[in-house]
Scaffold this motif. Structure first.
Motif, PDB file in Angstrom:
ATOM      1  N   PRO A  24      -2.499   4.742  -1.248  1.00 25.92           N
ATOM      2  CA  PRO A  24      -2.050   5.293   0.039  1.00 25.92           C
ATOM      3  C   PRO A  24      -0.814   4.592   0.599  1.00 25.92           C
ATOM      4  O   PRO A  24       0.125   5.263   1.062  1.00 25.92           O
ATOM      5  CB  PRO A  24      -3.267   5.067   0.942  1.00 25.92           C
ATOM      6  N   ALA A  25      -0.774   3.261   0.535  1.00 25.76           N
ATOM      7  CA  ALA A  25       0.363   2.530   1.120  1.00 25.76           C
ATOM      8  C   ALA A  25       1.645   2.800   0.335  1.00 25.76           C
ATOM      9  O   ALA A  25       2.687   3.142   0.907  1.00 25.76           O
ATOM     10  CB  ALA A  25       0.054   1.034   1.157  1.00 25.76           C
ATOM     11  N   ALA A  43       6.312   2.122  -8.984  1.00 23.42           N
ATOM     12  CA  ALA A  43       5.729   1.718 -10.270  1.00 23.42           C
ATOM     13  C   ALA A  43       4.210   1.631 -10.140  1.00 23.42           C
ATOM     14  O   ALA A  43       3.687   0.794  -9.398  1.00 23.42           O
ATOM     15  CB  ALA A  43       6.301   0.360 -10.691  1.00 23.42           C
ATOM     16  N   GLY A  46      -1.628   2.243 -13.349  1.00 22.25           N
ATOM     17  CA  GLY A  46      -2.564   3.124 -14.033  1.00 22.25           C
ATOM     18  C   GLY A  46      -1.921   4.437 -14.413  1.00 22.25           C
ATOM     19  O   GLY A  46      -0.719   4.645 -14.181  1.00 22.25           O
ATOM     20  N   CYS A 178       2.924   1.756 -15.639  1.00 24.83           N
ATOM     21  CA  CYS A 178       4.067   0.859 -15.441  1.00 24.83           C
ATOM     22  C   CYS A 178       3.587  -0.340 -14.595  1.00 24.83           C
ATOM     23  O   CYS A 178       3.506  -0.240 -13.364  1.00 24.83           O
ATOM     24  CB  CYS A 178       5.172   1.649 -14.743  1.00 24.83           C
ATOM     25  N   GLY A 449      -0.147  -2.619   3.123  1.00 29.59           N
ATOM     26  CA  GLY A 449      -1.591  -2.524   2.886  1.00 29.59           C
ATOM     27  C   GLY A 449      -2.344  -3.460   3.813  1.00 29.59           C
ATOM     28  O   GLY A 449      -1.749  -4.217   4.592  1.00 29.59           O
ATOM     29  N   ASN A 460     -12.019   1.141  10.379  1.00 25.90           N
ATOM     30  CA  ASN A 460     -11.766   1.375   8.953  1.00 25.90           C
ATOM     31  C   ASN A 460     -10.275   1.140   8.692  1.00 25.90           C
ATOM     32  O   ASN A 460      -9.438   1.540   9.488  1.00 25.90           O
ATOM     33  CB  ASN A 460     -12.155   2.806   8.590  1.00 25.90           C
TER      34      ASN A 460
HETATM   35  C1  LIG Z   1     -16.221   3.702  -1.923  1.00 26.69           C
HETATM   36  C2  LIG Z   1     -15.120   3.407  -0.926  1.00 26.69           C
HETATM   37  C3  LIG Z   1     -15.113   4.063   0.305  1.00 26.69           C
HETATM   38  C4  LIG Z   1     -14.104   3.792   1.237  1.00 26.69           C
HETATM   39  N1  LIG Z   1     -14.133   4.464   2.417  1.00 26.69           N
HETATM   40  C5  LIG Z   1     -13.191   4.213   3.345  1.00 26.69           C
HETATM   41  C6  LIG Z   1     -13.221   4.896   4.598  1.00 26.69           C
HETATM   42  O1  LIG Z   1     -14.103   5.723   4.863  1.00 26.69           O
HETATM   43  N2  LIG Z   1     -12.252   4.608   5.490  1.00 26.69           N
HETATM   44  C7  LIG Z   1     -11.262   3.713   5.232  1.00 26.69           C
HETATM   45  O2  LIG Z   1     -10.410   3.498   6.098  1.00 26.69           O
HETATM   46  N3  LIG Z   1     -11.201   3.068   4.040  1.00 26.69           N
HETATM   47  C8  LIG Z   1     -12.129   3.288   3.099  1.00 26.69           C
HETATM   48  N4  LIG Z   1     -12.081   2.650   1.890  1.00 26.69           N
HETATM   49  C9  LIG Z   1     -10.947   1.715   1.633  1.00 26.69           C
HETATM   50  C10 LIG Z   1      -9.682   2.460   1.146  1.00 26.69           C
HETATM   51  O3  LIG Z   1      -9.924   3.053  -0.105  1.00 26.69           O
HETATM   52  C11 LIG Z   1      -8.521   1.452   1.051  1.00 26.69           C
HETATM   53  O4  LIG Z   1      -8.295   0.926   2.358  1.00 26.69           O
HETATM   54  C12 LIG Z   1      -7.201   2.074   0.577  1.00 26.69           C
HETATM   55  O5  LIG Z   1      -7.340   2.752  -0.647  1.00 26.69           O
HETATM   56  C13 LIG Z   1      -6.154   0.963   0.393  1.00 26.69           C
HETATM   57  O6  LIG Z   1      -4.921   1.539   0.053  1.00 26.69           O
HETATM   58  P1  LIG Z   1      -3.784   0.687  -0.689  1.00 26.69           P
HETATM   59  O7  LIG Z   1      -2.686   1.629  -1.033  1.00 26.69           O
HETATM   60  O8  LIG Z   1      -3.443  -0.503   0.119  1.00 26.69           O
HETATM   61  O9  LIG Z   1      -4.479   0.103  -2.021  1.00 26.69           O
HETATM   62  P2  LIG Z   1      -5.136   0.879  -3.263  1.00 26.69           P
HETATM   63  O10 LIG Z   1      -5.704   2.171  -2.840  1.00 26.69           O
HETATM   64  O11 LIG Z   1      -6.067  -0.097  -3.881  1.00 26.69           O
HETATM   65  O12 LIG Z   1      -3.916   1.164  -4.249  1.00 26.69           O
HETATM   66  C14 LIG Z   1      -3.287   0.140  -4.981  1.00 26.69           C
HETATM   67  C15 LIG Z   1      -2.498   0.774  -6.133  1.00 26.69           C
HETATM   68  O13 LIG Z   1      -1.773  -0.258  -6.820  1.00 26.69           O
HETATM   69  C16 LIG Z   1      -1.890  -0.055  -8.232  1.00 26.69           C
HETATM   70  N5  LIG Z   1      -1.683  -1.363  -8.888  1.00 26.69           N
HETATM   71  C17 LIG Z   1      -2.498  -2.442  -8.849  1.00 26.69           C
HETATM   72  N6  LIG Z   1      -1.952  -3.464  -9.565  1.00 26.69           N
HETATM   73  C18 LIG Z   1      -0.762  -3.015 -10.041  1.00 26.69           C
HETATM   74  C19 LIG Z   1       0.280  -3.625 -10.821  1.00 26.69           C
HETATM   75  N7  LIG Z   1       0.208  -4.885 -11.267  1.00 26.69           N
HETATM   76  N8  LIG Z   1       1.377  -2.874 -11.140  1.00 26.69           N
HETATM   77  C20 LIG Z   1       1.503  -1.587 -10.696  1.00 26.69           C
HETATM   78  N9  LIG Z   1       0.529  -0.982  -9.948  1.00 26.69           N
HETATM   79  C21 LIG Z   1      -0.579  -1.685  -9.621  1.00 26.69           C
HETATM   80  C22 LIG Z   1      -3.283   0.513  -8.402  1.00 26.69           C
HETATM   81  O14 LIG Z   1      -3.434   1.187  -9.619  1.00 26.69           O
HETATM   82  C23 LIG Z   1      -3.397   1.427  -7.178  1.00 26.69           C
HETATM   83  O15 LIG Z   1      -2.909   2.723  -7.461  1.00 26.69           O
HETATM   84  C24 LIG Z   1     -13.073   2.862   0.941  1.00 26.69           C
HETATM   85  C25 LIG Z   1     -13.080   2.205  -0.297  1.00 26.69           C
HETATM   86  C26 LIG Z   1     -14.097   2.459  -1.218  1.00 26.69           C
HETATM   87  C27 LIG Z   1     -14.107   1.727  -2.523  1.00 26.69           C
END
Ligand SMILES: Cc1cc2nc3c(=O)[nH]c(=O)nc-3n(C[C@H](O)[C@H](O)[C@H](O)COP(=O)(O)OP(=O)(O)OC[C@H]3O[C@@H](n4cnc5c(N)ncnc54)[C@H](O)[C@@H]3O)c2cc1C
Length: 488
Positions: A24-25, A43, A46, A178, A449, A460
């Motif tokens: 999402p971020a 990048a 997965g 990547c 994030g 949340n």
């Molecule tokens: C079962 C479950 C239910 C949830 N329910 C809620 C809810 O109801 N409300 C809520 O607010 N939040 C909820 N969450 C939390 C929510 O999913 C996270 O807050 C959100 O996905 C975080 O977004 P993000 O982009 O910061 O990180 P992520 O979604 O973790 O994305 C990180 C991305 O970085 C990529 N990545 C990682 N390492 C590397 C690397 N070295 N090189 C390149 N890419 C890489 C990953 O593949 C991934 O695509 C829930 C989580 C779970 C597990």
């Protein structure tokens, strides 16, 4: 355009922005910065779908409370939004105004800094901007608990919803498979000079950009920083410093059970600690959900468990027995669930291990640890809820003994809300990123994030982290525009 880095490595020589991680971020930032006219590389480590090979790169050890860190994150396009539940509750002014107990400060910015970004964040997760965060019920009389207000996103699956935009937005190069495996810091200029990207055959490439944004989730954001030898050598990151420290979760405490008095409406009740409660008890915030067993709804995690049980039952031919167990309840009995704030503490920490993953990146250990202040919050929420339930004649609450006796280990589960490992602060003494999400000691490295959260509150994290992501996009856009003397 979405390209597979395993097949083609047609990167530009240099980008305005390199964003690591397409959850999402990262997706939010990538689309906004490219739409403003900048050349952006997004990048993603997965592929388009789940794969054990990519997911295996999240393998880590745990020395603290059980976090299920490997199961609760998804490492492919869209990130953990591929199975989030969609519950959204905004932060409130008091989340930003009140400092946590102890030596660490709270947020260095007021709530008004992100308030203006709420409509944009709501829109991103398919909530009608302007719609009210609704309450299921009224609060409790004593003033300690008000009705909780929230909205449910469909939930938005970022890879699906933004598939066309990721393919078609001019200036945006999305590469899947990547992986970022190193951050190359130039101590003299204070700039991150490049990142090292790798496919799954360990073919490595150096990628130059003007600005870099880590958006890999709270555990990996800290891991990427800790893993960089050049950042450590320059003193920007230290092994036992603030990077990786203050890991926070929301606490899912099994407070106990309740019996509703006859005549009381049987609907679910959701309460939220009031600001008066927080001030009086010097405690954290919390959401409390009281649901009669017969009414336990299946959404989010519960739905996942139900789905798993269904499949298992069908496979084993025991569907009728599982259905009997799943439907069984005692009339009038209810369970109390919670989502409680954890305060930042430096013992709760992500730290680097010597062992490396398949791509040569150091693995991490997660030591999820609570403090005495957290036990105090749990005790206050439990005992005040029980008192007010009785005072209002709603029924009787039977608290589990570990709620009021802090010498007994807690029965608890995490909520999969990982926060705080690169916390925002006014100075490097107390945090990793500044008020604009830039890593202290660097000129061009940013973090997006919930790892930037100075406090987690009991909201949340996803919608608030999107508010911060949109704010960061605006900030970078303005900064780049000012530097080039042009509006992009
Ligand atoms: C079962 C479950 C239910 C949830 N329910 C809620 C809810 O109801 N409300 C809520 O607010 N939040 C909820 N969450 C939390 C929510 O999913 C996270 O807050 C959100 O996905 C975080 O977004 P993000 O982009 O910061 O990180 P992520 O979604 O973790 O994305 C990180 C991305 O970085 C990529 N990545 C990682 N390492 C590397 C690397 N070295 N090189 C390149 N890419 C890489 C990953 O593949 C991934 O695509 C829930 C989580 C779970 C597990």
């Amino acid at each position: 355009m979405i390209k597979d880095y395993q097949q083609q490595k047609s990167l530009r020589d240099s980008y305005d922005f390199c964003i690591i991680g397409a959850g999402p971020a990262g997706i939010t930032l990538g689309l906004r910065l490219a739409a403003a006219g900048w050349n952006v590389l997004l990048a993603e480590g997965g592929g388009r779908e789940y794969s054990p090979r990519s997911q295996g790169l999240y393998a880590c050890t745990s020395t603290g409370l059980e976090l299920y860190a490997e199961e609760t994150r998804l490492r492919y396009l869209g990130g953990t939004s591929n199975h989030w539940a969609g519950r959204c509750r905004p932060f409130t002014p008091s989340d930003f105004a009140i400092a946590p107990p102890g030596d660490l400060p709270g947020w260095p910015i007021p709530y008004s800094e992100i308030e203006a970004y709420l409509p944009a964040a709501m829109d991103i997760v398919d909530l009608q901007p302007g719609s009210n965060f609704r309450a299921l019920n009224t609060g409790l009389n004593g003033g300690d608990f008000e009705a909780d207000c929230f909205l449910l996103s469909p939930p938005t699956r970022f890879a699906q919803k933004y598939a066309t935009a990721l393919e078609q937005t001019k200036g945006l190069d999305v590469f899947i498979n990547c992986n970022c495996v190193d951050l190359e810091f130039d101590k003299v200029s204070g700039h991150l000079a490049a990142v090292t990207l790798s496919d799954y055959k360990r073919n490595r490439q150096r990628l130059v950009a003007r600005h870099f944004i880590l958006a890999t989730g709270a555990i990996e954001n800290a891991r990427q920083l800790l893993n960089s030898e050049s950042l450590r050598a320059a003193g920007v990151v230290s092994k036992d410093g603030l990077v990786g420290g203050c890991f926070m979760e929301h606490l899912n405490i099994d407070l106990g059970t309740f019996i509703l008095k006859s005549g009381q409406p049987p609907e679910p009740r959701q309460y939220y600690t009031s600001d008066a409660f927080v001030a009086e008890y010097k405690a954290g915030k919390g959401n409390v959900t009281a649901v009669l067993l017969a009414d336990v709804q299946t959404y989010g995690r519960t739905a996942e468990v139900k789905h798993f049980l269904e499949n298992l039952a069908c496979d084993m031919g025991i569907a009728s027995k599982v259905a009997f167990v799943a439907k069984f309840s005692c009339p009038g009995d209810g369970v109390i669930g919670t989502m409680i704030e954890q305060f930042p503490n430096l013992h709760s920490r992500i730290s680097l291990l010597d062992e490396k993953d398949e791509l040569g990146v150091a693995k991490v250990n997660v030591n999820w640890a609570l403090s005495a202040d957290d036990r105090h919050t749990i005790k206050c929420i439990g005992s005040e809820l029980a008192k007010q339930f009785a005072d209002m004649g709603l029924g009787y609450v039977k608290l589990n003994d570990f709620v009021y006796d802090t010498s007994i280990p807690l029965k608890m589960a995490p909520h999969a809300h990982h926060m705080g490992t690169t916390r925002m602060a006014a100075s490097p003494q107390f945090g990793v990123v500044d008020a604009n999400c830039k890593v202290f000691g660097t000129e061009n490295l940013y973090v997006a994030g919930s790892s930037i959260f100075a406090k987690g509150g009991a909201s949340n994290p996803t919608m608030p982290l999107l508010q911060f992501a949109v704010r960061l996009a605006d900030h970078l856009n303005a900064k780049m525009g000012a530097a080039s003397g042009a509006v992009a």
